[in-house]
Write an enzyme that holds these catalytic residues in place. Structure first.
Site: not given
Length: 645
Positions: A281, A366, A394
């Site tokens: 990244k 979540e 969610r």
């Protein structure tokens, strides 16, 4: 002439040599740093997938072959290679979306930028291809962080069931989601990353045994027949193969030749394959690589040479919450924090630094986070689960059936509530005050300023027998909005000083300054207005009905869907109390909103002071009978506009 300017579609890559592909990769990184530094956006993730995206589009033939991205914030390179090289208005109105968008290109499929969904999409498309007897391929790119989400494993379970249904899963493993990925899945991938690999070991063993007289070849055949056990010992990818998924890798995600070879083999395989790619990244941009927090996952406008922000917008809602959490943690040992792979974005990094043993990062999960919070509460502590408002959607069933049903003292803190703007439809936090209205016992606070964030967070964590929610906006927090007095639990922000005012204007959360502006515009039209902030919008305060009864009209203004929102709840509360009076609710219409600045979106949907003042003026005029039904709106609009000028 730069190679990038010659790429108008994926097939333009076919004629490039390996040397030219590597040159193109460097040009793309330079382009991304220069372009995204001017607009802001997801920089680090895209710098990490340059070679991977090049290889994907060389091996697979989009749009016939579907290249699917999870979560989509890593699709900038994909956009460049599919003919979209004008990044001058990235994430701005009329410009490119920060995520795949079907309206932009036939090469884009999934617009939803919520993580862990891509494998479900891929499973469905592969099944459709099978039914239609299509030879088109499906390739799903999923980050290692998104593999912490349960939905991904539900999909893998189904994908593995069909051994002869072609589907390629590319795991983009950069050890991070926003921050470094944690948990059992992360540990497993780390084991694979550090392994020499079964194939390399087997090749060396074969070479050695081939040179061993008599027993060499039979022994090799025996070892090869027991390769599952060897793989577990040498490169423990057995977890994937136990599911019935062919595993290829780990592959250097920045070696185009190796990537193409692995992807081509996966494409030829007649069933589900996982290609495990190791990427970095922020690759190629030193400021990103030096940012240990999130490798420039998402940036605002920055200086391209240094990576430093061009301007500071001052204190924001998130930092106010984060600082108050530290104070609460110092005062109460039972306060713990939960995050879903977003420690820094939701402001819990300072709390984590001060109380590392009292923070739980559940990954992009979540649902699990909400249930775990219920367990923590049952165990005698008070969890504060900080999450973007759009992502709480969610976990609705868990909030309802695990937290609320069991009367657990859990506080949910919803960041980025309301219109967020530039991240588009899937990131607007515009549903929370509607979907949470149906949860019995839940209490929901909408602070109007920094002082109220602090105060209402403290009120929320004091509740031990029900879920509480504190929601606030994205970006800079404005100056304090003082109250003139309190009625019940509500703050009165403005009173006209008349016996029976015309309008009770109910201001929800951060819209208080705008509501005060509306009241000022109405005052210039001779319409007296009381502005009240309910503070806690669920349940509706018992003092609301008596206060409303002293007015002629009730108007509610909220940064949430009009359907089932605060306005609807207040209307029902007034009916239940036998208060029959006109009520007009202003909020977000029930549609998905295109990306643009928050101000532009608010103007488009009519959530501005002049727009609302015009309509309220027309409503009051109609009640007074001052205008005919066909002319009241026009006359009222002209009148308010004149007053504003």
């Amino acid at each position: 002439m730069p190679l990038l300017t010659r790429i108008t579609g994926p097939r333009d890559l076919d004629r490039l040599s390996l040397e030219e592909l590597n040159q193109l990769a460097e040009e793309i990184r330079t382009f991304l740093v220069e372009a995204v530094s001017k607009t802001g956006g997801h920089l680090g993730p895209n710098l990490g997938v340059v070679e991977l995206t090049l290889a994907l589009h060389r091996v697979f033939h989009s749009p016939a072959d579907k290249v699917l991205w999870d979560t989509g914030h890593q699709s900038y390179v994909h956009k460049l290679l599919t003919g979209r090289q004008d990044f001058s208005r990235l994430k701005m109105k009329g410009g490119l979306s920060g995520y795949p968008a079907q309206s932009e290109s036939e090469h884009d499929v999934i617009e939803n930028s919520h993580a862990s969904t891509v494998l479900g999409w891929a499973d469905g498309i592969a099944k459709a291809n099978e039914l239609k007897k299509s030879d088109d391929r499906v390739v799903a790119v999923i980050g290692d962080g998104a593999l912490t989400g349960g939905m991904a494993w539900e999909a893998l379970n189904n994908i593995a069931e069909a051994k002869d249904r072609p589907l390629v899963i590319v795991v983009n493993d950069n050890e991070r989601s926003y921050a470094p990925t944690i948990g059992g899945m992360a540990n497993h991938l780390a084991t694979l990353r550090t392994s020499d690999g079964y194939e390399r070991f087997l090749a060396r063993t074969k070479d050695l045994l081939d040179r061993t007289p008599v027993v060499g070849r039979p022994l090799y055949d025996t070892l090869h027949g027991a390769k599952k056990g060897l793989k577990d010992f040498i490169a423990p990818q057995g977890m994937f193969e136990d599911l019935g998924l062919k595993y290829v890798g780990p592959i250097d995600g920045h070696d185009i030749e190796a990537l193409e070879s692995a992807l081509a083999r996966a494409k030829r395989f007649g069933g589900p394959v996982i290609v495990h790619c190791l990427t970095e990244k922020g690759r190629g941009y030193q400021p990103a690589l030096q940012d240990e927090a999130d490798r420039f996952h998402a940036v605002g406008k920055i200086h391209p040479d240094t990576g430093l922000p061009i301007a500071s917008s001052g204190a924001d809602w998130t930092s106010v919450f984060g600082e108050e959490m530290v104070k609460l943690g110092e005062e109460r040992e039972d306060i713990v924090a939960i995050t879903a792979a977003m420690l820094q974005p939701v402001g819990l990094d300072k709390f984590a630094k001060r109380f590392p043993e009292r923070v739980y990062d559940v990954g992009i999960a979540e649902q699990h986070g909400a249930v775990s919070a219920a367990g923590l509460a049952h165990g005698g502590v008070h969890p504060v689960f900080a999450v973007y408002a759009t992502f709480l959607n969610r976990a609705f069933d868990q909030v309802l059936m695990d937290v609320a049903l069991h009367k657990c003292g859990v506080t949910f803190v919803l960041d980025r509530a309301g219109v967020t703007g530039t991240d588009g439809a899937s990131h607007n936090g515009m549903w929370d005050m509607s979907i949470l209205q149906v949860v019995p016992g839940l209490r929901l606070a909408a602070p109007r300023d920094a002082d109220q964030v602090r105060a209402q967070l403290r009120e929320a964590v004091a509740v031990e027998d029900a879920p509480t929610v504190v929601r606030f906006s994205k970006g800079a927090v404005g100056p304090a909005v003082p109250a003139v007095r309190r009625v019940g639990g509500m703050d009165v922000l403005r009173e006209p000083g008349t016996e029976r005012p015309d309008v009770l204007l109910v201001s929800v959360g951060a819209l208080a300054p705008m509501c005060l502006e509306i009241a000022g515009l109405l005052d210039k039209q001779g319409i007296s207005t009381t502005v009240v902030d309910p503070r806690w919008v669920k349940p509706v305060d018992e003092a609301m009905a008596p206060l409303a009864e002293r007015h002629r009209v009730v108007v509610t203004v909220e940064d949430n869907s009009r359907v089932g929102g605060v306005g609807s709840a207040i209307a029902q509360a007034l009916r239940d109390a036998g208060v029959d009076m006109p009520l007009r609710d202003f909020g977000i219409p029930p549609r998905f909103l295109d990306h643009a600045s928050r101000a532009e979106v608010m103007a488009e949907i009519g959530l501005t002071a002049p727009d609302i003042a015009r309509q309220v003026t027309g409503l009051v005029a109609k009640i007074d009978g001052r205008f005919g039904q066909d002319t009241d709106a026009t006359d009222a609009m002209d009148s308010v506009e004149s007053a504003r000028e």
